[in-house]
Design an enzyme around this catalytic site. Structure first.
Site: not given
Length: 174
Positions: A47, A152
């Protein structure tokens, strides 16, 4: 938004899509919806997130959302599948304790990778091993439960959308 790689690691984008799904299920922060996973050429279609300006309120919302995300807990420290951090394999084999997981799957794995690539001198490897052997002296294990982590998270792996809300991207969850 399309991420693509001419020479991806096996299952790299599939693992990222699974990580995005896990973060979505936590219902703590916005995560881009996966539109398509393409094997050849390797691509992940996500998206589109309309970018907005960074705001101090967004930083607070990110912190609150991460705290909420960490309430999404599991039975062990790790994950039911391995994934990648950048293009490096990230082993997520579950461990009974956070200390064991952090020492062996995160610090030990990075040490081994640095050694294999010739970036770690024997002296530094010995020093790191000593630190890893003594982690229990510095890490308080009381009250630690297996919680969903982005894996991360740094300034380049979240966005601020056009509504001023944080959006998590590019995870290496566990």
């Amino acid at each position: 938004f399309v991420k693509w790689n001419l020479r991806p690691r096996p299952g790299m984008f599939a693992a990222e899509a699974r990580g995005l799904e896990l973060l979505t299920r936590a219902q703590a922060l916005r995560v881009p919806r996966v539109i398509a996973l393409i094997e050849q050429p390797a691509a992940l279609v996500l998206e589109w997130i309309e970018p907005g300006a960074a705001r101090s309120a967004a930083a607070e919302a990110l912190g609150r959302g991460l705290a909420q995300q960490h309430h999404s807990t599991g039975a062990a420290f790790g994950l039911d599948h391995d994934n990648y951090i950048s293009d490096n394999p990230q082993l997520n084999t579950p461990c009974a304790t956070w200390l064991e997981f952090y020492r062996d799957r995160r610090l030990g794995a990075q040490r081994d990778l640095a050694q294999a690539r010739g970036h770690l001198t024997p002296d530094r490897a010995r020093r790191l091993d000593r630190i890893m052997d003594n982690l229990d002296r510095w890490i308080d294990r009381s009250g630690v439960v297996p919680s969903l982590l982005h894996g991360d998270l740094w300034g380049g792996n979240y966005l601020i959308d056009d509504r001023g809300q944080p959006v998590l991207i590019d995870p290496a969850v566990y």
